[in-house]
Design a protein around this motif. Structure first.
Motif, PDB file in Angstrom:
ATOM      1  N   ARG A   1      37.687  49.281  34.433  1.00 19.41           N
ATOM      2  CA  ARG A   1      38.392  48.064  34.895  1.00 19.41           C
ATOM      3  C   ARG A   1      38.824  47.491  34.785  1.00 19.41           C
ATOM      4  O   ARG A   1      39.308  47.344  34.092  1.00 19.41           O
TER       5      ARG A   1
ATOM      6  N   ARG B   1      45.467  50.527  44.514  1.00 21.66           N
ATOM      7  CA  ARG B   1      43.966  49.868  43.748  1.00 21.66           C
ATOM      8  C   ARG B   1      44.556  48.624  42.210  1.00 21.66           C
ATOM      9  O   ARG B   1      44.057  48.054  41.826  1.00 21.66           O
ATOM     10  N   TRP B   2      45.394  50.037  41.385  1.00 20.10           N
ATOM     11  CA  TRP B   2      45.319  48.877  39.809  1.00 20.10           C
ATOM     12  C   TRP B   2      46.279  47.774  40.280  1.00 20.10           C
ATOM     13  O   TRP B   2      46.296  46.306  39.120  1.00 20.10           O
TER      14      TRP B   2
ATOM     15  N   TRP C   1      33.734  43.099  36.433  1.00 22.03           N
ATOM     16  CA  TRP C   1      34.199  44.059  37.437  1.00 22.03           C
ATOM     17  C   TRP C   1      32.982  45.405  35.445  1.00 22.03           C
ATOM     18  O   TRP C   1      32.866  44.118  34.505  1.00 22.03           O
TER      19      TRP C   1
ATOM     20  N   THR D   1      35.125  38.443  36.090  1.00 19.91           N
ATOM     21  CA  THR D   1      35.435  39.278  37.369  1.00 19.91           C
ATOM     22  C   THR D   1      34.508  39.990  37.773  1.00 19.91           C
ATOM     23  O   THR D   1      34.088  40.706  38.921  1.00 19.91           O
TER      24      THR D   1
ATOM     25  N   ASP E   1      44.256  44.582  41.568  1.00 24.01           N
ATOM     26  CA  ASP E   1      43.467  44.630  40.073  1.00 24.01           C
ATOM     27  C   ASP E   1      44.242  43.821  39.540  1.00 24.01           C
ATOM     28  O   ASP E   1      43.493  42.352  39.055  1.00 24.01           O
TER      29      ASP E   1
END
Length: 443
Positions: A149, A107-108, A145, A143, A111
């Motif tokens: 994050r 997931r990192w 986010w 984004t 991103d």
């Protein structure tokens, strides 16, 4: 004398080698007592510690890919030197210093990939006066986010510019990393990277311990003044680091035209220092290339690289770039080592042992470098790199990583700049194969 080359780094030695192969009379004047410049391998411990350049950044289409094996230099694949989020096993830790599991790591990386794709569109709309920091903020705002994050990627971008430019994200132009694409794997050198300039110097007239103070152009050619005398030639190639040029350590008469002086003033010279720690035993995970701390917990230390493959000993390498790189130069070795250990023990516990040896560089305060490598500062452009190369009045040429816009801040960029300078003097194309053939002819 046909040509004087100022500086025995890879750019100067490449130019001198090619001119020598073409039958020109060449002298290389070098202020240090060794060749290599910012390629400097310390072998005092019985193994190689590259205090300067360490990596070939991208083997695909790189002239070093063929040159290095031609000189018998051993390499090891190590493909995270360009500060990548993934691609190889990295022990990533979150803001609470917990090790990420495989899903969290994926997931990192996703991103960073998503932000980078959006970032490229943001940068395309950026002007020369926008900073990387400002462009990053516009990207992260788009984004949508949550703050945590976004902050993790924000910290990653700050660290990226520290490592790639040796500068703060606010000082780096939004377009600074446009040319930062890495094609193919990266490698490091168990035997030391400076074997390359030492091979290039074989058989050349290299005068070490000779500091150039002035270069004068005239109708007769050039005069180069040093602390031990003067030299006359038809042409001169100046390859000293950008930091030295910015400091005015060499006087140019007549003064440099704005076409060259402007880029010297506008481009930035970054500071990027290394801290090597040799441990009595390994305490980190097997099979990882790097250890990385994410988020605000990654200040001031965020990444450690396992370079045990070079030394054969348990060793980690960490970096200090930008303002922090300059700050550690004002601290004692003990203070720097203690600071690094505090960060490592926050990740791995109090059982992290004291190192048995350490190596710390201080390139910013080195009077013959005054920095580590160049970068595109806010208000400058990649064109400034190439404009810096000259020539001036047909007799004064500049070479070095700071003069090569396509690949600045790299060894192969420095090599190609020396190649370009030699071709300009000779007025004809020259194959880089001449480097290896000429060296072998002198052995």
């Amino acid at each position: 004398m046909d040509t004087i080359v100022v500086g025995a780094g890879i750019a100067g030695l490449t130019a001198a080698r090619l001119l020598h192969a073409a039958g020109r009379r060449v002298i290389v004047l070098e202020a240090r007592e060794r060749v290599g410049g910012r390629m400097w391998t310390d072998r005092t411990a019985g193994f190689s510690v590259d205090r300067g350049a360490s990596w070939i950044h991208g083997l695909t289409g790189n002239p070093l890919t063929d040159l290095v094996p031609a000189f018998g230099m051993e390499t090891r694949e190590f493909t995270v030197g360009s500060f990548q989020a993934g691609g190889r096993p990295i022990a990533d830790h979150d803001a609470s210093r917990r090790l990420l599991d495989d899903d969290a790591t994926r997931r990192w990386i996703a991103d960073v990939d998503a932000a980078d794709a959006l970032f490229q569109r943001t940068i395309a709309d950026s002007g020369p006066d926008e900073s990387y920091a400002a462009a990053a903020e516009r990207t992260l705002a788009a984004t949508g986010w949550d703050p945590e994050r976004a902050d993790r990627v924000r910290s990653f971008y700050r660290h990226r510019t520290e490592e790639q430019c040796g500068a703060e994200v606010e000082d780096v132009a939004a377009h600074a990393l446009d040319e930062d694409a890495i094609e193919g794997d990266e490698v490091i050198f168990p035997g030391g990277f400076d074997a390359l300039p030492r091979a290039f110097a074989e058989g050349l007239d290299v005068r070490t311990g000779t500091t150039v103070t002035a270069v004068t152009r005239s109708a007769d050619g050039v005069r180069v003044d040093t602390e031990v005398g003067s030299f006359d030639a038809a042409q001169v190639i100046v390859t000293v680091p950008l930091g030295v040029l910015k400091a005015g350590a060499i006087t140019f008469t007549p003064a440099l035209p704005d076409a060259v002086a402007g880029p010297i003033d506008r481009l930035g010279m970054g500071v990027f220092n290394k801290v090597f720690l040799q441990f009595p035993k390994r305490f980190w995970q097997d099979g990882v290339y790097a250890i990385r701390q994410h988020g605000r917990a990654g200040f001031p230390w965020h990444s450690w690289y396992d370079v045990s493959v070079v030394s054969g000993e348990p060793m980690l390498l960490t970096f200090a770039g930008g303002a922090w790189g300059r700050e550690i130069e004002r601290r004692t070795d003990d203070e720097v080592v203690a600071s690094v250990l505090d960060s490592l023990r926050a990740l791995y516990g109090a059982g992290v042992p004291d190192p048995v040896a350490h190596w710390i560089t201080r390139w910013g305060s080195d009077p013959l470098a005054l920095g580590s490598y160049s970068y595109v500062a806010v208000g400058s452009s990649h064109d400034d790199h190439d404009a810096l190369a000259g020539p001036v009045d047909g007799v004064l040429h500049f070479a070095g990583e700071a003069t090569y816009g396509h690949e600045p801040a790299t060894v192969h960029g420095a090599l190609l700049s020396g190649h370009r300078a030699a071709e300009r003097i000779l007025g004809a194309p020259v194959s880089l194969d001449r480097l290896t053939r000429d060296v072998r002819a002198t052995r």
